[in-house]
Design a protein around this motif. Structure first.
Motif, PDB file in Angstrom:
ATOM      1  N   ASP A 119      48.743  47.265  35.913  1.00 31.60           N
ATOM      2  CA  ASP A 119      48.054  46.241  36.704  1.00 31.60           C
ATOM      3  C   ASP A 119      47.596  46.810  38.043  1.00 31.60           C
ATOM      4  O   ASP A 119      46.497  46.490  38.522  1.00 31.60           O
ATOM      5  CB  ASP A 119      48.983  45.047  36.931  1.00 31.60           C
ATOM      6  CG  ASP A 119      49.349  44.334  35.636  1.00 31.60           C
ATOM      7  OD1 ASP A 119      48.563  44.395  34.670  1.00 31.60           O
ATOM      8  OD2 ASP A 119      50.440  43.726  35.590  1.00 31.60           O
ATOM      9  N   TYR A 120      48.437  47.648  38.636  1.00 34.43           N
ATOM     10  CA  TYR A 120      48.089  48.305  39.906  1.00 34.43           C
ATOM     11  C   TYR A 120      46.862  49.200  39.721  1.00 34.43           C
ATOM     12  O   TYR A 120      45.898  49.146  40.499  1.00 34.43           O
ATOM     13  CB  TYR A 120      49.296  49.101  40.389  1.00 34.43           C
ATOM     14  CG  TYR A 120      49.019  50.343  41.191  1.00 34.43           C
ATOM     15  CD1 TYR A 120      48.559  50.276  42.509  1.00 34.43           C
ATOM     16  CD2 TYR A 120      49.243  51.607  40.643  1.00 34.43           C
ATOM     17  CE1 TYR A 120      48.329  51.427  43.243  1.00 34.43           C
ATOM     18  CE2 TYR A 120      49.019  52.760  41.377  1.00 34.43           C
ATOM     19  CZ  TYR A 120      48.558  52.665  42.664  1.00 34.43           C
ATOM     20  OH  TYR A 120      48.332  53.806  43.387  1.00 34.43           O
ATOM     21  N   GLN A 148      54.051  38.632  33.332  1.00 35.43           N
ATOM     22  CA  GLN A 148      52.777  38.014  32.955  1.00 35.43           C
ATOM     23  C   GLN A 148      52.162  37.255  34.129  1.00 35.43           C
ATOM     24  O   GLN A 148      50.942  37.287  34.328  1.00 35.43           O
ATOM     25  CB  GLN A 148      52.986  37.087  31.760  1.00 35.43           C
ATOM     26  CG  GLN A 148      53.340  37.820  30.473  1.00 35.43           C
ATOM     27  CD  GLN A 148      53.436  36.897  29.282  1.00 35.43           C
ATOM     28  OE1 GLN A 148      53.670  35.698  29.442  1.00 35.43           O
ATOM     29  NE2 GLN A 148      53.252  37.431  28.086  1.00 35.43           N
ATOM     30  N   HIS A 174      54.191  47.992  33.017  1.00 38.62           N
ATOM     31  CA  HIS A 174      53.077  47.038  33.046  1.00 38.62           C
ATOM     32  C   HIS A 174      52.565  46.844  34.474  1.00 38.62           C
ATOM     33  O   HIS A 174      51.355  46.687  34.691  1.00 38.62           O
ATOM     34  CB  HIS A 174      53.520  45.695  32.456  1.00 38.62           C
ATOM     35  CG  HIS A 174      53.719  45.736  30.969  1.00 38.62           C
ATOM     36  ND1 HIS A 174      52.724  46.108  30.095  1.00 38.62           N
ATOM     37  CD2 HIS A 174      54.807  45.456  30.194  1.00 38.62           C
ATOM     38  CE1 HIS A 174      53.165  46.052  28.846  1.00 38.62           C
ATOM     39  NE2 HIS A 174      54.427  45.665  28.882  1.00 38.62           N
ATOM     40  N   TYR A 175      53.484  46.864  35.443  1.00 34.15           N
ATOM     41  CA  TYR A 175      53.070  46.722  36.837  1.00 34.15           C
ATOM     42  C   TYR A 175      52.180  47.898  37.241  1.00 34.15           C
ATOM     43  O   TYR A 175      51.175  47.718  37.947  1.00 34.15           O
ATOM     44  CB  TYR A 175      54.304  46.654  37.731  1.00 34.15           C
ATOM     45  CG  TYR A 175      54.028  46.275  39.174  1.00 34.15           C
ATOM     46  CD1 TYR A 175      53.974  44.947  39.564  1.00 34.15           C
ATOM     47  CD2 TYR A 175      53.837  47.248  40.160  1.00 34.15           C
ATOM     48  CE1 TYR A 175      53.734  44.590  40.887  1.00 34.15           C
ATOM     49  CE2 TYR A 175      53.595  46.900  41.477  1.00 34.15           C
ATOM     50  CZ  TYR A 175      53.549  45.576  41.829  1.00 34.15           C
ATOM     51  OH  TYR A 175      53.308  45.238  43.142  1.00 34.15           O
ATOM     52  N   MET A 208      47.074  39.307  39.750  1.00 33.25           N
ATOM     53  CA  MET A 208      46.208  40.442  40.091  1.00 33.25           C
ATOM     54  C   MET A 208      44.824  40.275  39.477  1.00 33.25           C
ATOM     55  O   MET A 208      43.814  40.627  40.099  1.00 33.25           O
ATOM     56  CB  MET A 208      46.862  41.749  39.643  1.00 33.25           C
ATOM     57  CG  MET A 208      48.088  42.125  40.457  1.00 33.25           C
ATOM     58  SD  MET A 208      48.445  43.883  40.355  1.00 33.25           S
ATOM     59  CE  MET A 208      50.241  43.865  40.380  1.00 33.25           C
ATOM     60  N   ARG A 209      44.748  39.734  38.264  1.00 29.96           N
ATOM     61  CA  ARG A 209      43.437  39.468  37.666  1.00 29.96           C
ATOM     62  C   ARG A 209      42.673  38.431  38.490  1.00 29.96           C
ATOM     63  O   ARG A 209      41.455  38.549  38.690  1.00 29.96           O
ATOM     64  CB  ARG A 209      43.597  38.979  36.223  1.00 29.96           C
ATOM     65  CG  ARG A 209      44.001  40.050  35.237  1.00 29.96           C
ATOM     66  CD  ARG A 209      43.797  39.583  33.796  1.00 29.96           C
ATOM     67  NE  ARG A 209      44.584  38.403  33.481  1.00 29.96           N
ATOM     68  CZ  ARG A 209      45.825  38.437  32.998  1.00 29.96           C
ATOM     69  NH1 ARG A 209      46.421  39.597  32.779  1.00 29.96           N
ATOM     70  NH2 ARG A 209      46.467  37.312  32.719  1.00 29.96           N
ATOM     71  N   ARG A 253      47.714  44.764  46.745  1.00 32.29           N
ATOM     72  CA  ARG A 253      47.283  43.509  46.119  1.00 32.29           C
ATOM     73  C   ARG A 253      46.402  42.686  47.057  1.00 32.29           C
ATOM     74  O   ARG A 253      45.772  41.722  46.619  1.00 32.29           O
ATOM     75  CB  ARG A 253      48.513  42.680  45.705  1.00 32.29           C
ATOM     76  CG  ARG A 253      49.472  43.420  44.793  1.00 32.29           C
ATOM     77  CD  ARG A 253      50.306  42.462  43.958  1.00 32.29           C
ATOM     78  NE  ARG A 253      51.115  41.548  44.740  1.00 32.29           N
ATOM     79  CZ  ARG A 253      52.421  41.715  44.994  1.00 32.29           C
ATOM     80  NH1 ARG A 253      53.048  42.798  44.552  1.00 32.29           N
ATOM     81  NH2 ARG A 253      53.091  40.815  45.678  1.00 32.29           N
ATOM     82  N   ALA A 275      50.659  39.820  36.479  1.00 28.79           N
ATOM     83  CA  ALA A 275      49.394  40.331  35.951  1.00 28.79           C
ATOM     84  C   ALA A 275      48.276  39.312  36.145  1.00 28.79           C
ATOM     85  O   ALA A 275      47.144  39.673  36.517  1.00 28.79           O
ATOM     86  CB  ALA A 275      49.555  40.676  34.469  1.00 28.79           C
TER      87      ALA A 275
END
Length: 650
Positions: free
Chosen positions: A554-555, A380, A550-551, A386-387, A502, A383
Motif C-alpha cells: 500500500d505504501y 483492509q 500488505h502495508y 490509502m486508496r 500518507r 488499504a
C-alpha cells in the motif's frame, strides 16, 4: 443463546458436570478460546478440583498475560487452599491489570485481617471504599478498558457524562479512552477540565502533564510539571516527571541531574534507572546507559523493559548469564503483559546475535503475537484509507489548490516505512550547517486527526476538498510555529515521522515549498526489520508478517501516486544506494534541498546531537553493509511475508 452463554447459565444453576462437559467439547474445537478457558477454571474451582483449575489458568495466562480475571480466579483458588500470601499476590496482579475488581480488593482485606496485618488491611479497605464510591457505570467503563473494549467503554462513559457533566472520574476515564484511541485533543480538553474541577488532585494533574507531552506540547508540559514540583518538592514521582519533561525539551543535563537526585533516594528503582538510561543513550553516553539498564535488570529481573532497553541499543550483546536470567523470567507464568512482550523481543535479539535464528524467530513471533492480540489494526481498512487518499488527491485537485499554503521552505520531511533508513538520512542531513535535526514530530498526524473529526468535510481525506486558501496558510504557519521548540536556529529542519507519507497531499496544500525525501529499503529487509522491532506506538501493522507485507504494498502504491501527481516534490532515496555510494547520495539529497555540499555530511557519525529512535547507536558509527542482507538468516520462516509481497509490480 451462544454456547458460552449457556455454559454460564448452567454454572449459575449449579450444573457443574454438564457445564464442564460442554466446555471440554467447546475447547476441543477452539482450544485457545480465552473466555472458555476462564469459565473452565471457574467451573473446576466450583467442582473443588483446584489443581486442574490452576493448570487451566496457567494456560490462559500464557495466552493472555493481561487477563485480569484469570489472576483474580487464581487468587480465589489460593484463598480456598488457605495460601494467604499467594492469594494476595494473585489479587495484587489482578488489580494492577484491572482496578475495578471489587472482589480482589474485598478478599485481600479479609486475608490481611486474618494474617493480622491491620495497617495494610486498612489501606486496602480505603481503596475498596473509594472504588465502591465510584458510580457503577464508571466501574463498568474501567472493566471494559482493562479488556481493551474501548468503543463500548466510550459509549457508556459519554452517556454517563451527559447525566453528570462535572464528574472528574468520568472525565479521567474518557480521557484515558481518548489517549488509547489516539484522540489526544479531546483527552487534553477533558483533563484540563478535570484539573479545573479538582486543582489539588495530584493524579489528575500528572495525567494532564502526560497528555500535554503526548500532544508534543513540551513547553506547556514542562511548565505544568515544574508547578507540581514547586507544590510537591519531595515527591519522587513528580521529580521523575519533571526529568522526563526536561528530556522532551532537550535539556538533558537538567533531566540527568533530577534523575540522579531521585536515584539517591531509590537507587534500585527499575523504572527510574531505565528512564535514566534513556536520557544517557539519547545524549550519546552509551556505556553509562548500558550500566543503568543492566542495574535495573539485576534489581528487578521481571522488569522486562530493562532487558529490552539493552537489546534496543542494537550494538549490545547479552552475556550467557543474562540470557539465562531472561529465560527464567520468560518462564514465569505471572509475568506482566508488557514485561513478557519486552522479554520476548530481547530474547529474540539475544539469540539472533548467537546465530540461533530459529529460536530467535520464535521469540520475535511470541512477542508480536501478544501485541497483535491487543491491537485494533485492520489491514483492509488501512488499504482503503490509502486508496481514498489517492482518489482525492489527484493532479486536478492540486491544480485547484496551487496558490494555497504557507510559503516557508524550512521543513524537510523524511518519510517512508520504519526501519527503512530514515534515521540515517536524518543524521546525514542534520550534519549540514543549515539543517536542524529534530524528532518524529506528530504535528501532521495530529492535524489529519483533527480534520478527520470535522463534521463538515465528510471525513479524511475528503475534507481536504473543503479547505480554503486561508485555512491552508494558517495550518502551514501553525506547523512552523508549533515545531519551533525543536529547532536550534538553522534555516531548515527535519521532521522524520515515517507515517507522514500518507499525508503528502496535506503537506503539499499547507507547505507547498517543503521538501520530502522518501527513505526506501528492500521490501523483505524493511518488513522483517520492522517485524523484529518493538515500536512504542503508531506502527500496529508491524505485529504480523502478512499485515506488514500488505502495508508495504500500500505504501509503494501511494508513493507511486505521489510521483505521478506531484512530479519532483518527493525524492526517493534507497538505503542500499546510500550504503553503496554515500557521497553520491548525499550530493543528490543536498541538491534536491537546494543546499551546497558539505563534507561533514559524510562524517555524520561524528555529529553530536540527541537521537531518540531505535537506530541512535547505529547512526553514530560509520556506514556499514552488515544489515543489508540480514533478513536472509530468517528466510525459512518468512513465507507469509513473501506471499504478501508477491503482488509487487517491481
Amino acid at each position: 443463546m451462544s454456547d458460552l452463554a449457556q455454559v454460564r447459565a448452567k454454572l449459575a444453576a449449579g450444573e457443574l458436570g454438564v457445564a464442564l462437559s460442554d466446555l471440554e467439547t467447546h475447547l476441543g474445537e477452539m482450544p485457545d478460546d480465552l473466555e472458555a478457558l476462564y469459565l473452565q477454571a471457574v467451573a473446576l474451582r466450583y467442582a473443588r478440583q483446584p489443581q486442574p483449575a490452576l493448570d487451566t489458568l496457567a494456560r490462559l495466562k500464557r495466552l493472555a498475560p493481561g487477563h485480569s480475571r484469570a489472576h483474580q480466579e487464581e487468587g480465589h483458588l489460593y484463598r480456598d487452599a488457605g495460601a494467604g500470601e499467594l492469594a494476595l499476590q494473585a489479587y495484587g496482579r489482578a488489580l494492577r491489570l484491572n482496578p475495578s475488581l471489587v472482589a480482589s480488593l474485598r478478599e485481600s482485606v479479609e486475608i490481611l485481617h486474618g494474617l493480622e496485618r491491620p495497617r495494610l488491611a486498612l489501606q486496602m479497605q480505603g481503596q475498596l471504599q473509594r472504588l465502591l464510591a465510584v458510580p457503577e457505570e464508571l466501574r463498568t467503563v474501567m472493566d471494559l478498558i482493562s479488556q481493551n473494549k474501548l468503543l463500548k467503554a466510550e459509549e457508556i462513559c459519554r452517556a454517563f457524562l451527559l447525566k453528570q457533566p462535572d464528574s472528574v472520574d468520568g472525565m479521567r476515564l474518557l480521557a484515558d479512552i481518548g489517549i488509547r484511541l489516539g484522540v489526544l485533543e479531546d483527552a487534553e480538553f477533558l483533563l484540563e477540565s478535570a484539573v479545573a474541577f479538582e486543582p489539588d488532585d495530584l493524579h489528575v494533574q500528572m495525567e494532564y502533564v502526560n497528555v500535554l507531552r503526548k500532544r508534543q506540547k513540551f513547553a506547556a508540559a514542562k511548565d505544568q510539571a515544574l508547578k507540581l514540583l514547586a507544590a510537591h518538592p519531595d515527591n519522587l514521582q513528580v521529580k521523575s516527571q519533571c526529568a522526563v519533561e526536561h528530556m522532551q525539551t532537550g535539556e538533558f543535563d537538567k533531566a540527568l541531574d533530577m534523575l540522579e537526585n531521585v536515584l539517591q533516594e531509590i537507587p534500585e528503582d527499575p523504572q527510574t534507572l531505565v528512564t535514566y538510561g534513556h536520557a544517557l543513550k539519547t545524549s550519546d553516553r552509551a556505556e553509562a546507559a548500558v550500566a543503568a539498564y543492566a542495574k535495573a535488570a539485576v534489581a528487578r529481573p521481571q522488569h522486562g523493559e530493562s532487558h529490552y532497553a539493552l537489546a534496543n541499543l542494537k550494538t549490545y550483546r547479552f552475556s550467557a548469564e543474562q540470557v539465562d536470567q531472561m529465560l527464567g523470567v520468560h518462564d514465569d507464568p505471572d509475568l506482566g503483559f508488557m514485561d513478557r512482550v519486552y522479554v520476548n523481543f530481547a530474547l529474540g535479539k539475544a539469540y539472533e546475535d548467537r546465530a540461533e535464528f530459529a529460536r530467535a524467530f520464535d521469540f520475535y513471533q511470541q512477542g508480536n503475537a501478544l501485541k497483535k492480540a491487543q491491537s485494533r489494526y485492520d489491514a483492509q481498512q488501512m488499504a482503503a484509507e490509502m486508496r481514498a487518499v489517492a482518489q482525492t488527491c489527484t493532479a486536478d485537485f492540486f491544480g485547484s489548490h496551487s496558490r494555497s499554503g504557507c510559503e516557508d521552505p524550512a521543513p524537510i520531511f523524511v518519510v517512508g516505512l520504519p526501519r527503512a533508513g530514515s534515521t540515517l538520512l536524518e543524521q546525514i542531513l542534520a550534519s549540514h550547517s543549515q539543517i536542524d535535526g529534530t524528532l518524529e514530530l506528530p504535528n501532521i498526524l495530529s492535524l489529519s486527526q483533527r480534520l478527520r473529526r470535522r463534521k463538515d468535510g465528510g471525513g479524511y481525506p475528503a475534507v481536504l476538498n473543503t479547505l480554503s486558501t486561508a485555512e491552508c496558510r494558517e495550518m502551514g504557519e501553525a506547523f512552523i510555529e508549533d515545531t519551533r521548540i525543536h529547532r536550534a536556529g538553522a534555516p531548515f529542519f527535519i521532521d522524520k515521522m515515517p507515517n507522514n507519507f500518507r499525508h503528502i497531499g496535506l503537506i503539499k496544500m499547507i507547505l507547498p515549498r517543503a521538501k520530502i525525501i522518501d527513505a526506501r529499503r528492500d521490501a523483505m529487509a524493511c518488513c522483517f526489520s520492522g517485524y523484529k522491532q518493538l515500536f512504542a506506538e503508531g506502527q500496529e501493522f508491524s505485529y504480523d508478517l502478512r499485515d506488514i507485507g500488505h502495508y508495504y504494498l500500500d505504501y509503494e502504491a501511494l508513493m507511486a501516486h505521489w510521483a505521478r501527481t506531484l512530479p519532483g516534490f518527493v525524492l526517493q532515496v534507497n538505503n542500499e544506494d546510500v550504503v553503496a555510494d554515500l557521497e553520491g547520495q548525499v550530493r543528490r539529497m543536498l541538491e534536491f534541498c537546494e543546499l551546497p555540499f558539505e563534507a561533514a555530511c559524510l562524517r555524520f557519525y561524528e555529529t553530536e546531537r540527541n537521537i531518540r529512535t531505535p537506530s541512535s547507536q547505529q547512526v553514530r558509527q560509520p556506514i556499514s553493509s552488515a544489515g543489508v542482507e540480514q533478513w536472509r538468516h530468517f528466510e525459512p520462516w518468512l513465507g507469509p511475508l513473501r506471499e504478501a509481497l508477491a503482488g509487487r509490480s517491481s
